[in-house]
Design an enzyme around this catalytic site. Structure first.
Site, mmCIF file in Angstrom:
data_model
loop_
_atom_site.group_PDB
_atom_site.id
_atom_site.type_symbol
_atom_site.label_atom_id
_atom_site.label_comp_id
_atom_site.label_asym_id
_atom_site.label_seq_id
_atom_site.Cartn_x
_atom_site.Cartn_y
_atom_site.Cartn_z
ATOM 1 N N ASN A 37 27.759 16.010 47.060
ATOM 2 C CA ASN A 37 28.466 16.193 45.656
ATOM 3 C C ASN A 37 26.906 15.231 45.461
ATOM 4 O OD1 ASN A 37 30.494 14.397 47.680
ATOM 5 N ND2 ASN A 37 31.219 15.694 45.482
ATOM 6 N N ILE A 58 24.173 12.630 40.975
ATOM 7 C CA ILE A 58 25.320 12.635 41.469
ATOM 8 C C ILE A 58 26.720 13.009 40.690
ATOM 9 C CG2 ILE A 58 26.856 10.605 42.566
ATOM 10 C CD1 ILE A 58 23.740 8.931 42.708
ATOM 11 N N CYS A 59 27.647 13.292 41.220
ATOM 12 C CA CYS A 59 29.109 13.595 40.806
ATOM 13 C C CYS A 59 29.845 12.968 41.648
ATOM 14 C CB CYS A 59 29.228 15.707 41.126
ATOM 15 S SG CYS A 59 30.846 15.489 39.970
ATOM 16 N N VAL A 60 30.829 11.651 40.945
ATOM 17 C CA VAL A 60 31.960 11.036 41.684
ATOM 18 C C VAL A 60 32.585 10.699 40.810
ATOM 19 C CG1 VAL A 60 30.304 9.281 41.083
ATOM 20 C CG2 VAL A 60 32.330 8.736 43.084
ATOM 21 N N LEU A 76 28.060 19.715 43.894
ATOM 22 C CA LEU A 76 27.525 20.234 42.814
ATOM 23 C C LEU A 76 26.624 20.952 43.848
ATOM 24 C CD1 LEU A 76 27.007 16.871 40.914
ATOM 25 C CD2 LEU A 76 27.847 19.050 39.847
#
Length: 211
Positions: free
Chosen positions: A88, A95-97, A130
């Site tokens: 992620n 950051i992908c959250v 990602l």
């Protein structure tokens, strides 16, 4: 605290952020240390300790939050400044959250964001990857993922204890470079050096006489 630039944020939002940051500093969550940018309160950074039992254990990861003008209505952007191999986190550190996207709520707060990022180190989400390579390894070859992430942690997120000890010994050996103590040490070193040279000079004279 030094003067802070609040030009990108509403005054009430700035006050709330200051309050949150002070609380985080006085009572930090376990494994999270906030770093203040006193010139720009909208630039918030923290050091997150890698959780035990994960490939990030014993690592120290620097994370940055960037608050936009619409904060807290809109979520901040999160970045890992320390290189990390994680599904992620993109190669650029983004950051992908979900907490920073569709699940964002204005009342979540800075502490919740950092705790969410720390949880992401424990439970990666391959579905919103990602880093496709990390996501694929996580799903198909977990051991390979673990070893790759651990290696990256060893390289980029750890401070060498040997290096720290070496620096400490170096400082001890060299002593202070300025001030009265340094002058005294330099004088002592010159005296010791002179004493070492005396026997050498006498030996040279004895050798010359024999010749």
């Amino acid at each position: 605290m030094a003067s802070v630039s609040f030009e990108n944020l509403a005054p009430q939002v700035s006050r709330q952020i200051c309050k949150e940051l002070q609380q985080l500093i006085s009572d930090p969550p376990e494994g999270i240390k906030v770093i203040l940018n006193e010139e720009d309160i909208s630039d918030i950074q923290a050091i997150i300790d890698g959780p035990a039992g994960t490939p990030y254990a014993s690592g120290h990861f620097r994370v940055k939050l960037v608050l936009g003008k619409d904060f807290p209505s809109g979520p901040p952007k999160g970045f890992f400044l320390t290189k990390i191999f994680h599904p992620n986190v993109s190669q650029q550190g983004e950051i992908c959250v979900n907490t920073l996207k569709k699940d964002w709520k204005p009342d979540l707060g800075i502490k919740h964001i950092f705790l969410t990022i720390k949880c992401l180190l424990i439970v990666p989400n391959a579905e919103s990857a990602l880093n496709e390579e990390a996501g694929k390894l996580l799903l198909e070859h977990y051991e390979d993922y673990f070893q790759r992430a651990k290696m990256m942690t060893e390289i980029h997120a750890k401070v060498s204890q040997n290096q720290s000890n070496a620096d400490a010994h170096l400082n001890e050996d060299n002593g202070p470079t300025e001030g009265p103590t340094a002058s005294k040490k330099a004088a002592t070193d010159r005296t010791v050096l002179a004493d070492k040279k005396k026997p050498v000079a006498k030996d040279k004279k004895r050798t010359l006489k024999r010749l």
